[in-house]
Design a protein around this motif. Sequence first.
Motif, PDB file in Angstrom:
ATOM      1  N   SER A   1      35.580  44.768  75.102  1.00 57.05           N
ATOM      2  CA  SER A   1      34.787  45.051  74.361  1.00 57.05           C
ATOM      3  C   SER A   1      34.465  44.070  72.897  1.00 57.05           C
ATOM      4  N   VAL A   2      33.946  43.601  73.204  1.00 57.57           N
ATOM      5  CA  VAL A   2      33.921  42.709  71.753  1.00 57.57           C
ATOM      6  C   VAL A   2      31.941  43.214  71.070  1.00 57.57           C
ATOM      7  N   PHE A   3      32.192  43.185  69.728  1.00 53.41           N
ATOM      8  CA  PHE A   3      31.236  44.425  68.841  1.00 53.41           C
ATOM      9  C   PHE A   3      30.247  43.065  67.424  1.00 53.41           C
ATOM     10  N   LEU A   4      29.531  42.761  66.945  1.00 54.05           N
ATOM     11  CA  LEU A   4      29.128  41.975  66.001  1.00 54.05           C
ATOM     12  C   LEU A   4      28.062  43.323  65.483  1.00 54.05           C
ATOM     13  N   GLN A   5      28.947  44.060  64.124  1.00 57.63           N
ATOM     14  CA  GLN A   5      28.989  45.208  62.503  1.00 57.63           C
ATOM     15  C   GLN A   5      28.077  43.998  61.890  1.00 57.63           C
ATOM     16  N   MET A   6      26.614  44.185  61.789  1.00 61.20           N
ATOM     17  CA  MET A   6      25.551  43.370  60.951  1.00 61.20           C
ATOM     18  C   MET A   6      25.516  44.675  59.907  1.00 61.20           C
ATOM     19  N   ASP A   7      25.576  44.261  58.226  1.00 61.40           N
ATOM     20  CA  ASP A   7      24.928  44.690  57.251  1.00 61.40           C
ATOM     21  C   ASP A   7      23.788  44.261  56.329  1.00 61.40           C
ATOM     22  N   SER A   8      23.511  45.081  55.639  1.00 57.04           N
ATOM     23  CA  SER A   8      22.476  44.095  54.259  1.00 57.04           C
ATOM     24  C   SER A   8      21.258  43.725  54.881  1.00 57.04           C
ATOM     25  N   LEU A   9      21.188  43.810  56.614  1.00 56.57           N
ATOM     26  CA  LEU A   9      20.137  42.976  57.460  1.00 56.57           C
ATOM     27  C   LEU A   9      18.802  42.338  56.758  1.00 56.57           C
ATOM     28  N   LYS A  10      18.742  41.584  56.625  1.00 63.02           N
ATOM     29  CA  LYS A  10      17.205  40.494  56.409  1.00 63.02           C
ATOM     30  C   LYS A  10      16.619  40.678  57.162  1.00 63.02           C
ATOM     31  N   PRO A  11      14.944  40.646  57.300  1.00 64.30           N
ATOM     32  CA  PRO A  11      13.867  39.876  58.127  1.00 64.30           C
ATOM     33  C   PRO A  11      14.242  38.957  59.404  1.00 64.30           C
ATOM     34  N   GLU A  12      14.946  37.775  58.307  1.00 61.28           N
ATOM     35  CA  GLU A  12      14.344  36.777  58.732  1.00 61.28           C
ATOM     36  C   GLU A  12      15.875  37.051  60.105  1.00 61.28           C
ATOM     37  N   ASP A  13      16.639  37.849  59.815  1.00 56.47           N
ATOM     38  CA  ASP A  13      18.189  38.413  60.974  1.00 56.47           C
ATOM     39  C   ASP A  13      17.261  38.623  62.111  1.00 56.47           C
ATOM     40  N   THR A  14      16.200  38.647  62.467  1.00 51.02           N
ATOM     41  CA  THR A  14      14.893  39.391  63.608  1.00 51.02           C
ATOM     42  C   THR A  14      15.565  38.039  64.833  1.00 51.02           C
ATOM     43  N   ALA A  15      15.831  38.543  66.075  1.00 50.59           N
ATOM     44  CA  ALA A  15      15.807  37.921  66.689  1.00 50.59           C
ATOM     45  C   ALA A  15      16.797  39.287  68.672  1.00 50.59           C
TER      46      ALA A  15
END
Length: 117
Positions: free
Chosen positions: A77-91
């Motif tokens: 498995s591969v993981f993507l931890q996303m912190d401090s998300l911004k509206p422009e990260d919407t996708a």
Amino acid sequence: VQLQASGGGTVQAGDSLRLSCAASGPFLSSWSVGWVRQGPGKERELVANIRWGAGNTYYPDSVKGRFTISRDKGKKSVFLQMDSLKPEDTAVYYCAAGTGLGDYIVWGQGTLVTVSS
């Protein structure tokens, strides 16, 4: 090889989210696995890549310091931890695998991430 992405959802700006990508089938140690996103009205963008064997990682400047890619060889498995998300990260976020950085030949289905302000 087949890939199954999960973990998307709706969060507030500044929140964190962790995406998962489960792989089935044979994986070569020389392969790379990446997360590619496509926002509304935008082109596809590679946001993270990891070499399956060595664990080397790559991030573009747009997410460097906020996103972290990792892998669990035992769970394939591969993981993507996303912190401090911004509206422009919407996708819609896709996991993909192939022989090199950005050179992906296998794609999973996307998982939608929505970041509200």
